[in-house]
Motif scaffolding. Structure first.
Motif, PDB file in Angstrom:
ATOM      1  N   ALA A   1       0.930  -1.064   0.294  1.00 33.25           N
ATOM      2  CA  ALA A   1      -0.262  -0.332   0.103  1.00 33.25           C
ATOM      3  C   ALA A   1       0.705   1.525   0.238  1.00 33.25           C
ATOM      4  N   CYS A   2       2.433   1.244   0.762  1.00 31.75           N
ATOM      5  CA  CYS A   2       2.575   2.678   0.556  1.00 31.75           C
ATOM      6  C   CYS A   2       3.137   2.886  -0.538  1.00 31.75           C
ATOM      7  N   LEU A   3       3.041   2.155  -2.077  1.00 33.01           N
ATOM      8  CA  LEU A   3       3.561   2.183  -2.915  1.00 33.01           C
ATOM      9  C   LEU A   3       2.752   3.014  -3.763  1.00 33.01           C
ATOM     10  N   ALA A   4       0.706   3.393  -3.460  1.00 26.41           N
ATOM     11  CA  ALA A   4       0.273   3.583  -3.947  1.00 26.41           C
ATOM     12  C   ALA A   4       0.601   5.226  -3.823  1.00 26.41           C
ATOM     13  N   ASP A   5      -0.715   6.413  -4.437  1.00 24.12           N
ATOM     14  CA  ASP A   5      -0.804   7.611  -5.049  1.00 24.12           C
ATOM     15  C   ASP A   5      -1.189   7.923  -3.598  1.00 24.12           C
ATOM     16  N   GLY A   6      -0.379   9.041  -2.606  1.00 24.31           N
ATOM     17  CA  GLY A   6      -0.268   8.682  -1.291  1.00 24.31           C
ATOM     18  C   GLY A   6      -0.481   7.997  -0.830  1.00 24.31           C
ATOM     19  N   GLY A   7      -0.413   6.795  -0.496  1.00 20.49           N
ATOM     20  CA  GLY A   7       0.305   6.391   0.503  1.00 20.49           C
ATOM     21  C   GLY A   7       1.349   5.829   0.913  1.00 20.49           C
TER      22      GLY A   7
ATOM     23  N   LYS B   1       9.810   7.071   4.262  1.00 22.12           N
ATOM     24  CA  LYS B   1      10.153   5.439   3.571  1.00 22.12           C
ATOM     25  C   LYS B   1      11.233   6.034   3.031  1.00 22.12           C
ATOM     26  N   LYS B   2      12.029   7.046   3.054  1.00 24.93           N
ATOM     27  CA  LYS B   2      13.149   6.858   2.225  1.00 24.93           C
ATOM     28  C   LYS B   2      14.097   5.928   2.892  1.00 24.93           C
ATOM     29  N   HIS B   3      13.832   5.857   3.454  1.00 24.86           N
ATOM     30  CA  HIS B   3      15.148   4.985   4.105  1.00 24.86           C
ATOM     31  C   HIS B   3      14.457   3.164   4.558  1.00 24.86           C
ATOM     32  N   CYS B   4      13.630   3.202   4.098  1.00 25.44           N
ATOM     33  CA  CYS B   4      12.685   1.692   4.445  1.00 25.44           C
ATOM     34  C   CYS B   4      12.933   1.320   3.607  1.00 25.44           C
TER      35      CYS B   4
ATOM     36  N   ARG C   1      11.933  -0.072  -0.357  1.00 23.95           N
ATOM     37  CA  ARG C   1      12.273   0.172  -2.337  1.00 23.95           C
ATOM     38  C   ARG C   1      12.892  -1.570  -3.018  1.00 23.95           C
ATOM     39  N   VAL C   2      12.830  -2.119  -2.086  1.00 19.70           N
ATOM     40  CA  VAL C   2      13.146  -3.717  -3.078  1.00 19.70           C
ATOM     41  C   VAL C   2      11.192  -4.486  -3.252  1.00 19.70           C
ATOM     42  N   PHE C   3      10.128  -3.607  -3.020  1.00 16.80           N
ATOM     43  CA  PHE C   3       8.612  -3.897  -3.576  1.00 16.80           C
ATOM     44  C   PHE C   3       8.671  -2.845  -4.612  1.00 16.80           C
ATOM     45  N   ALA C   4       9.154  -1.801  -4.733  1.00 18.64           N
ATOM     46  CA  ALA C   4       9.469  -0.632  -5.354  1.00 18.64           C
ATOM     47  C   ALA C   4       9.750  -1.159  -6.819  1.00 18.64           C
TER      48      ALA C   4
END
Length: 156
Positions: free
Chosen positions: A90-96, A104-107, A111-114
């Motif tokens: 969900a965190c990759l969806a718009d506004g998620g 987010k930038k440190h997770c 990044r793998v799921f991105a």
């Protein structure tokens, strides 16, 4: 995972793509040929019509037609219509956002799921109805072979 609705949508579009561009195909014919429940197909085709993939003609010789050429309809566009965002988390969806992460930038998990979402999107956005009309049952559309070649070609 792709829903049954999305698979039916792709199969219905494939059936329409096999027809002459000016020949409408009735819902009952699509449902029968593709083994899709007619009532469900009606809902799917209305959604595809609102999204501009198909158009309809009324009357005894009416039915549905593709509104665009098969090489202009990508799997990605269809699936975004029927499924929404094509992301594994969900965190990759718009506004998620992710309740577990503060930034987010440190997770690293995100990044793998991105990366996965990027490759998934690349495959879907570069596969058209025309591709599946011309595809053989063996070869580059099968399993690990396709993913391995895409990943190698896109990353390097």
């Amino acid at each position: 995972m792709i829903s049954q609705k999305s698979k039916y949508a792709l199969r219905a579009l494939r059936a329409l793509a096999r027809m002459h561009p000016d020949t409408p195909l009735p819902i009952a014919t699509i449902a029968s040929r593709e083994n899709i429940p007619k009532k469900f197909l009606e809902q799917i085709l209305l959604e595809l019509k609102r999204a501009g993939f198909v158009t309809s003609r009324r009357g005894q010789r009416g039915g549905y037609l593709l509104q665009r050429h098969p090489d202009e309809i990508t799997f990605g566009a269809v699936l975004r219509t029927t499924e929404g965002a094509l992301v594994p988390v969900a965190c990759l969806a718009d506004g998620g956002h992710c309740r577990d992460c503060h930034e987010k930038k440190h997770c690293t998990v995100r990044r793998v799921f991105a990366r996965i979402a990027f490759l998934y999107g690349e495959i879907l956005d570069n596969t058209t109805l025309a591709d599946i009309l011309n595809a053989s049952f063996e070869g580059p559309f099968d399993g690990r072979f396709a993913l391995k070649n895409l990943a190698i070609n896109k990353i390097h």
